[in-house]
Design an enzyme around this catalytic site. Structure first.
Site, PDB file in Angstrom:
ATOM      1  N   HIS A 163       0.842  -1.204   0.000  1.00  0.00           N
ATOM      2  CA  HIS A 163       0.000   0.000   0.000  1.00  0.00           C
ATOM      3  C   HIS A 163       0.879   1.256   0.000  1.00  0.00           C
ATOM      4  CE1 HIS A 163      -3.023  -2.664   2.363  1.00  0.00           C
ATOM      5  NE2 HIS A 163      -3.464  -2.581   1.119  1.00  0.00           N
ATOM      6  N   ARG A 222      -1.231  -5.957  -8.371  1.00  0.00           N
ATOM      7  CA  ARG A 222      -0.092  -6.795  -7.976  1.00  0.00           C
ATOM      8  C   ARG A 222       0.258  -7.806  -9.047  1.00  0.00           C
ATOM      9  NH1 ARG A 222      -2.960  -7.845  -2.320  1.00  0.00           N
ATOM     10  NH2 ARG A 222      -4.663  -7.331  -3.705  1.00  0.00           N
ATOM     11  N   LYS A 265     -16.816  -8.016   5.928  1.00  0.00           N
ATOM     12  CA  LYS A 265     -15.499  -8.638   5.823  1.00  0.00           C
ATOM     13  C   LYS A 265     -14.921  -9.037   7.179  1.00  0.00           C
ATOM     14  CE  LYS A 265     -12.960  -7.607   1.624  1.00  0.00           C
ATOM     15  NZ  LYS A 265     -11.776  -6.901   1.100  1.00  0.00           N
ATOM     16  N   SER A 268      -2.913  -7.988   2.810  1.00  0.00           N
ATOM     17  CA  SER A 268      -3.279  -7.854   4.223  1.00  0.00           C
ATOM     18  C   SER A 268      -3.610  -9.230   4.816  1.00  0.00           C
ATOM     19  CB  SER A 268      -4.481  -6.920   4.372  1.00  0.00           C
ATOM     20  OG  SER A 268      -4.135  -5.624   3.957  1.00  0.00           O
TER      21      SER A 268
END
Ligand code: ADP
Length: 174
Positions: A29, A102, A53, A140
């Site tokens: 990030h 990514r 989530k 994460s």
């Protein structure tokens, strides 16, 4: 260029929104955020309030952590949001959404999101940035998993985040 959504038409500060869950913030990030600096006058890091989530950190904790890491830099502000991203972007007078890519596996979902957001608000562009190769495998989810299992995350996660991971996931060692 035709129509009223010409992105070159407006003057004023170039404001971008970098949205995400950031549960927690990591080096990938931060790499993307650094890449925004020469491109925009202001970058609002938008922390998504997404109860579905089941995040490890509350939205207030995530905002506090990111602010601690980037708060000294006047280009960045950190805010939580819920609801439609384009509404949040519009409310800030921003014209760009930043997303990190990514790998090819990110592409399909990100492409769909970008096209949906363009349909919802044609005046907002999605800008994709790629991190340095050494961050392409960082997420994460993986950060939390490796930390839980006792792996070394130094260099991948900023120190204030490591500290809070310790408090949250290894309370018995404090
Ligand atoms: P998500 O939004 O999928 O829950 P995050 O909140 O962690 O995931 O990610 C916010 C944004 O940062 C997304 O655009 C995501 O693609 C990007 N991102 C996440 N990890 C990395 C990384 N290692 N390198 C570059 N960009 C990343």
């Amino acid at each position: 260029m035709s129509g009223s959504s010409d992105p070159t038409a407006s003057a004023g500060p170039r404001i971008a929104v970098y949205p995400g869950s950031f549960d927690p913030l990591h080096g990938g990030h931060l790499d993307i955020m650094r890449r925004c600096k020469p491109l925009f006058d202001r970058v609002v890091v938008g922390v998504l309030e997404n109860e579905e989530k089941r995040p490890l950190f509350s939205v207030d904790e995530r905002v506090a952590m990111i602010s601690e890491v980037v708060g000294e830099d006047p280009i960045f502000t950190v805010q939580s949001f819920s609801g439609l991203l384009v509404d949040f972007v519009e409310s800030l007078g921003a014209r760009a959404i930043i997303r990190g890519l990514r790998a090819v596996s990110d592409f399909e979902y990100e492409f769909q999101m970008a096209l949906m957001n363009r349909r919802l608000d044609p005046g907002i562009e999605t800008v994709f940035l790629t991190p340095r190769e050494e961050y392409t495998f960082v997420s994460s989810r993986l950060v939390k998993e490796v930390f839980r299992l006792g792996g070394d995350l130094s260099g991948l996660v900023p120190v204030p985040v490591l500290r809070r991971l310790e408090e949250r996931l290894r309370p018995e060692t404090n």
